[in-house]
Design a protein around this motif. Sequence first.
Motif, PDB file in Angstrom:
ATOM      1  N   SER A 126       0.817  -1.221   0.000  1.00  0.00           N
ATOM      2  CA  SER A 126       0.000   0.000   0.000  1.00  0.00           C
ATOM      3  C   SER A 126       0.847   1.266   0.000  1.00  0.00           C
ATOM      4  O   SER A 126       0.379   2.325   0.399  1.00  0.00           O
ATOM      5  CB  SER A 126      -0.937   0.000   1.223  1.00  0.00           C
ATOM      6  OG  SER A 126      -1.804  -1.106   1.203  1.00  0.00           O
ATOM      7  N   GLY A 127       2.102   1.155  -0.404  1.00  0.00           N
ATOM      8  CA  GLY A 127       2.963   2.326  -0.459  1.00  0.00           C
ATOM      9  C   GLY A 127       3.762   2.569   0.803  1.00  0.00           C
ATOM     10  O   GLY A 127       4.362   3.639   0.957  1.00  0.00           O
ATOM     11  N   SER A 128       3.802   1.591   1.705  1.00  0.00           N
ATOM     12  CA  SER A 128       4.484   1.809   2.978  1.00  0.00           C
ATOM     13  C   SER A 128       5.992   1.960   2.807  1.00  0.00           C
ATOM     14  O   SER A 128       6.633   2.716   3.543  1.00  0.00           O
ATOM     15  CB  SER A 128       4.186   0.652   3.941  1.00  0.00           C
ATOM     16  OG  SER A 128       4.719  -0.566   3.455  1.00  0.00           O
ATOM     17  N   THR A 129       6.580   1.250   1.857  1.00  0.00           N
ATOM     18  CA  THR A 129       8.030   1.353   1.648  1.00  0.00           C
ATOM     19  C   THR A 129       8.413   2.754   1.216  1.00  0.00           C
ATOM     20  O   THR A 129       9.368   3.350   1.735  1.00  0.00           O
ATOM     21  CB  THR A 129       8.490   0.328   0.594  1.00  0.00           C
ATOM     22  OG1 THR A 129       8.197  -0.995   1.063  1.00  0.00           O
ATOM     23  CG2 THR A 129       9.987   0.452   0.339  1.00  0.00           C
ATOM     24  N   ASP A 130       7.659   3.303   0.285  1.00  0.00           N
ATOM     25  CA  ASP A 130       7.927   4.663  -0.186  1.00  0.00           C
ATOM     26  C   ASP A 130       7.749   5.668   0.954  1.00  0.00           C
ATOM     27  O   ASP A 130       8.603   6.529   1.183  1.00  0.00           O
ATOM     28  CB  ASP A 130       6.984   5.001  -1.345  1.00  0.00           C
ATOM     29  CG  ASP A 130       7.324   6.331  -1.994  1.00  0.00           C
ATOM     30  OD1 ASP A 130       8.006   6.324  -3.029  1.00  0.00           O
ATOM     31  OD2 ASP A 130       6.922   7.380  -1.447  1.00  0.00           O
ATOM     32  N   LEU A 131       6.648   5.543   1.691  1.00  0.00           N
ATOM     33  CA  LEU A 131       6.380   6.471   2.782  1.00  0.00           C
ATOM     34  C   LEU A 131       7.457   6.382   3.859  1.00  0.00           C
ATOM     35  O   LEU A 131       7.943   7.409   4.343  1.00  0.00           O
ATOM     36  CB  LEU A 131       5.006   6.173   3.388  1.00  0.00           C
ATOM     37  CG  LEU A 131       4.605   7.013   4.608  1.00  0.00           C
ATOM     38  CD1 LEU A 131       4.596   8.502   4.272  1.00  0.00           C
ATOM     39  CD2 LEU A 131       3.239   6.565   5.142  1.00  0.00           C
ATOM     40  N   LYS A 147      13.593  -2.091   8.587  1.00  0.00           N
ATOM     41  CA  LYS A 147      12.279  -1.455   8.545  1.00  0.00           C
ATOM     42  C   LYS A 147      11.220  -2.346   9.194  1.00  0.00           C
ATOM     43  O   LYS A 147      10.329  -1.865   9.885  1.00  0.00           O
ATOM     44  CB  LYS A 147      11.883  -1.173   7.093  1.00  0.00           C
ATOM     45  CG  LYS A 147      10.467  -0.618   6.925  1.00  0.00           C
ATOM     46  CD  LYS A 147       9.907  -0.892   5.538  1.00  0.00           C
ATOM     47  CE  LYS A 147       8.416  -0.577   5.464  1.00  0.00           C
ATOM     48  NZ  LYS A 147       7.774  -1.160   4.273  1.00  0.00           N
ATOM     49  N   GLU A 148      11.313  -3.659   8.988  1.00  0.00           N
ATOM     50  CA  GLU A 148      10.227  -4.552   9.398  1.00  0.00           C
ATOM     51  C   GLU A 148      10.740  -5.703  10.263  1.00  0.00           C
ATOM     52  O   GLU A 148      10.943  -6.812   9.768  1.00  0.00           O
ATOM     53  CB  GLU A 148       9.504  -5.104   8.162  1.00  0.00           C
ATOM     54  CG  GLU A 148       8.897  -4.022   7.287  1.00  0.00           C
ATOM     55  CD  GLU A 148       8.001  -4.581   6.197  1.00  0.00           C
ATOM     56  OE1 GLU A 148       7.240  -5.518   6.500  1.00  0.00           O
ATOM     57  OE2 GLU A 148       8.054  -4.079   5.069  1.00  0.00           O
ATOM     58  N   PRO A 149      10.932  -5.477  11.554  1.00  0.00           N
ATOM     59  CA  PRO A 149      11.347  -6.587  12.427  1.00  0.00           C
ATOM     60  C   PRO A 149      10.253  -7.618  12.682  1.00  0.00           C
ATOM     61  O   PRO A 149      10.549  -8.753  13.062  1.00  0.00           O
ATOM     62  CB  PRO A 149      11.755  -5.890  13.725  1.00  0.00           C
ATOM     63  CG  PRO A 149      11.047  -4.571  13.704  1.00  0.00           C
ATOM     64  CD  PRO A 149      10.969  -4.175  12.257  1.00  0.00           C
TER      65      PRO A 149
END
Length: 407
Positions: A126-131, A147-149
């Motif tokens: 949903s665009g979380s990486t860009d945000l 970013k994502e543990p």
Amino acid sequence: MTSFEEYRWYGLQMYNRDDLYDAGFNQIISRYWEWNNSAVNHTLARRSGPFAELLKKKLPPFLPDMKNPCWYDDDNDRRTVWIEYLCSMDSGYASRLCNLYSGNRKTKKKILRCLPYFMLIGQPKSGSTDLFKRIVQHPDVRSSISKEPHWWTRYRHCREKMPHSFTEYTDYFSYVAETLHVAEKSAKMQIITGEGSQSTLWDHQWWWEYPENEDDKGPGIHNAHFIRHILPDVKLLVILRNPVERLFSEYLYFFPDEQKSVDIFNNYVTRAVHSFNTCLANNSLRHCAYKEATDVRLRLMIGLYAVFLKDWMDVFPRKQLLVISLDNYSANQSTVLSKVFKFLGLRNFESRRTKRTRFNQRRPSSRQIGDMLNETRLVLERFYRPFNKALSLLMNDTSFLWETAFT
């Protein structure tokens, strides 16, 4: 090595119910007290350890002179582990910190530990990486090791890997902690860090991995309760995408070596919707939303945004939660980022990146597949329509209806 008897003690004995956070905690802990010891095998007893430990844990003594939640801890062993990791990194800044602290590892009695000031808790594709990447471009934001543990939802519950402890979770933010330790006083009140595990909002499947919960209609407590217990003031960000487009994007993205087509996707959708409706005929909505169907290929339930957000809004004050539409973010990126920075208490910042970047773009192989069939889109829009309406009412925002010509 912790013995079986010690693990069983953690699962059955360690809690004073009067000290627990709320009625939800009482619900689960009372079951630990009612367990039949003879029925608890070694694996399940080991699993109960991280689950129980977090509920008992007291709030860390966060330092008032830092904006980010940090505290000093007498843990020289973790300092040694961290310095060794730091010295193995190629970053010039990491090398300077390595040189600065390597000589002090024996004399330094305390190590600064930190947790995230903000969490981008959903949703995947949903665009979380860009945000997230644009947030950490802000000069007052420092990125964590990952970013994502996925710690709150998976790795503390023996899912996919051996259980990770709370100490191991805080290791993700050690780079930021060392930065804050040597920072000027003014910087200590500006610098923050965060994480962006895209499972945090919705993934509560660990609930049914504990045998005492297997007959539940829905989770009595969920990730929001644990996070508020440890981080009562955390800022929560959510970015949402049209659930129809999100589901198709996820199908194309994961398992890239698998044969894919719009016809196969249509078959998966038909099976997933039928499975979910069958579940609803015999169970509550929360049960079906939080318990993954084992007979289908698609994660249809991730798009039930209203169900998840309602649970989080029942735990956290509304002012600590910012929900963003991907459509709005894509069309008005600068405006939305300013809103995000304000929400995080950051000074306004114009990114030097002028070119609009789309991270996690579709692979060339998936572009050849084209768009989903109209009949598939119609089925999905009909399925998600009532949940989108509920979300629109919950957020008081009609943009979350995602109305199209098929609606």
